[in-house]
Design a protein around this motif. Structure first.
Motif, PDB file in Angstrom:
ATOM      1  N   SER A  43       0.852  -1.177   0.000  1.00  0.00           N
ATOM      2  CA  SER A  43       0.000   0.000   0.000  1.00  0.00           C
ATOM      3  C   SER A  43       0.891   1.231   0.000  1.00  0.00           C
ATOM      4  O   SER A  43       2.062   1.153   0.367  1.00  0.00           O
ATOM      5  CB  SER A  43      -0.923  -0.009   1.224  1.00  0.00           C
ATOM      6  N   TRP A  51      -3.686   7.951   6.865  1.00  0.00           N
ATOM      7  CA  TRP A  51      -4.496   6.746   7.085  1.00  0.00           C
ATOM      8  C   TRP A  51      -5.196   6.834   8.430  1.00  0.00           C
ATOM      9  O   TRP A  51      -4.603   7.236   9.430  1.00  0.00           O
ATOM     10  CB  TRP A  51      -3.618   5.505   7.102  1.00  0.00           C
ATOM     11  N   LYS A  55      -7.336   1.402   8.758  1.00  0.00           N
ATOM     12  CA  LYS A  55      -7.282   1.333   7.291  1.00  0.00           C
ATOM     13  C   LYS A  55      -6.736  -0.002   6.784  1.00  0.00           C
ATOM     14  O   LYS A  55      -7.352  -0.675   5.939  1.00  0.00           O
ATOM     15  CB  LYS A  55      -6.451   2.491   6.743  1.00  0.00           C
ATOM     16  N   ARG A  58      -8.955  -3.184   7.948  1.00  0.00           N
ATOM     17  CA  ARG A  58     -10.204  -3.350   7.214  1.00  0.00           C
ATOM     18  C   ARG A  58      -9.949  -3.704   5.742  1.00  0.00           C
ATOM     19  O   ARG A  58     -10.663  -4.533   5.159  1.00  0.00           O
ATOM     20  CB  ARG A  58     -11.024  -2.054   7.299  1.00  0.00           C
ATOM     21  N   SER A  59      -8.943  -3.099   5.140  1.00  0.00           N
ATOM     22  CA  SER A  59      -8.642  -3.381   3.737  1.00  0.00           C
ATOM     23  C   SER A  59      -8.241  -4.836   3.538  1.00  0.00           C
ATOM     24  O   SER A  59      -8.706  -5.506   2.604  1.00  0.00           O
ATOM     25  CB  SER A  59      -7.525  -2.456   3.241  1.00  0.00           C
ATOM     26  N   VAL A  71      -7.948  -3.805  -3.480  1.00  0.00           N
ATOM     27  CA  VAL A  71      -9.120  -3.138  -2.908  1.00  0.00           C
ATOM     28  C   VAL A  71      -8.813  -1.660  -2.690  1.00  0.00           C
ATOM     29  O   VAL A  71      -7.647  -1.255  -2.615  1.00  0.00           O
ATOM     30  CB  VAL A  71      -9.549  -3.770  -1.558  1.00  0.00           C
ATOM     31  N   ALA A  72      -9.879  -0.866  -2.591  1.00  0.00           N
ATOM     32  CA  ALA A  72      -9.757   0.557  -2.270  1.00  0.00           C
ATOM     33  C   ALA A  72     -11.042   0.983  -1.560  1.00  0.00           C
ATOM     34  O   ALA A  72     -11.989   0.197  -1.450  1.00  0.00           O
ATOM     35  CB  ALA A  72      -9.523   1.382  -3.528  1.00  0.00           C
ATOM     36  N   HIS A  73     -11.086   2.230  -1.097  1.00  0.00           N
ATOM     37  CA  HIS A  73     -12.223   2.682  -0.294  1.00  0.00           C
ATOM     38  C   HIS A  73     -12.441   4.181  -0.452  1.00  0.00           C
ATOM     39  O   HIS A  73     -11.719   4.861  -1.195  1.00  0.00           O
ATOM     40  CB  HIS A  73     -12.007   2.323   1.181  1.00  0.00           C
ATOM     41  N   THR A 113      -5.512   4.868  -0.894  1.00  0.00           N
ATOM     42  CA  THR A 113      -6.551   3.964  -0.390  1.00  0.00           C
ATOM     43  C   THR A 113      -6.315   2.524  -0.811  1.00  0.00           C
ATOM     44  O   THR A 113      -6.935   1.607  -0.275  1.00  0.00           O
ATOM     45  CB  THR A 113      -7.955   4.379  -0.886  1.00  0.00           C
ATOM     46  N   VAL A 115      -4.892  -1.192  -1.373  1.00  0.00           N
ATOM     47  CA  VAL A 115      -4.060  -2.304  -0.906  1.00  0.00           C
ATOM     48  C   VAL A 115      -4.123  -3.349  -2.009  1.00  0.00           C
ATOM     49  O   VAL A 115      -5.216  -3.731  -2.445  1.00  0.00           O
ATOM     50  CB  VAL A 115      -4.556  -2.902   0.427  1.00  0.00           C
TER      51      VAL A 115
END
Length: 265
Positions: A43, A51, A55, A58-59, A71-73, A113, A115
């Motif tokens: 990341s 962050w 972060k 959860r990722s 993944v991203a958010h 955001t 990973v």
């Protein structure tokens, strides 16, 4: 560099390696990190981002639970001490099975955001170090072209973004130029995914030009704004003409990293 040295002691038990190289741009710096890293996942954290504490937790949970490779958010935009939630997931949710198409039309992935599996980013050749801005958008397009629906967004805002005057995202003409290069570089991937490819190309080119014009106008550069608006049709024509050229395979930019030369096993 001094700030980084001051930061390292605060990391306590977390091992930190500090690498130094000539200023070759953010893409080259991130590629150096890609090659130096040894973990399965990677990341990135830009200087104007923060962050939130959960972060990474959860990722990784979302990534592992769904068998995703990236993944991203969502993010929190911080202006004048106020936080504004940016709903990045909304654009992805328009067509979660074909994220390349929605990302091509309009970017929604913030670099800090993400990973991702390090192996994935190595396989597609890392960041385009010839671009002085927008290297992350180019890389995410290349990644989604490679993995399709093994990418997801989740609707938690786990990053604060503090825009600063003079930052990369405020360099309007550089960003406009690089965005046009990127949208034309990924035309072959777009055409493989849809027969109705002309509309996304025209829309993306239009948005690049109009966004640049709006930013110029905001900074009272009226002549530059007018040039961007006047360039909408010529740039749309250039984008369509680029689609007729032979496909050029994406370069392995990791080979250009000083002192590295190739991805480690």
């Amino acid at each position: 560099l001094d700030l980084a040295r001051d930061f390292i002691p605060a990391m306590h038990e977390i091992p930190v390696k500090l690498h130094r190289q000539a200023n070759l741009g953010p893409g080259a710096a991130r590629n150096k990190a890609l090659l130096a890293a040894r973990g399965r996942f990677i990341s990135f954290l830009d200087a104007d981002d923060e962050w939130l504490p959960t972060k990474l937790e959860r990722s990784l949970a979302v990534l592992r639970r769904g068998g995703f490779r990236m993944v991203a958010h969502d993010i929190l935009l911080v202006r004048n001490g106020h936080e504004i939630r940016v709903d990045c997931c909304r654009r992805w949710a328009e067509a979660p099975a074909t994220p390349f198409l929605t990302l091509y039309r309009r970017g929604y992935i913030s670099c800090s955001t993400v990973v991702a599996e390090r192996e994935l980013l190595l396989a597609i050749g890392g960041f385009n170090s010839t671009l002085r801005s927008g290297q992350d958008y180019d890389l995410w397009l290349a990644a989604l072209a490679h993995i399709d629906d093994r990418f997801t967004m989740f609707d938690e805002a786990l990053l604060r973004y503090f825009p600063v005057e003079g930052g990369i995202t405020s360099r309007t003409e550089s960003r406009r130029h690089n965005d046009l290069i990127t949208l034309r570089a990924h035309l072959s991937n777009l055409r493989r995914r849809t027969t109705a490819w002309i509309w996304p190309v025209l829309l993306r080119t239009f948005l690049v030009q109009v966004t640049a014009a709006r930013e110029h106008f905001h900074r009272k550069r009226v002549s530059a704004a007018a040039l961007c608006l006047g360039g909408v049709l010529p740039e749309c024509f250039r984008s369509l003409r680029a689609a007729s050229r032979n496909e050029v395979p994406r370069q392995n930019y990791l080979l250009d990293v000083p002192g590295e030369g190739a991805p480690p096993p």
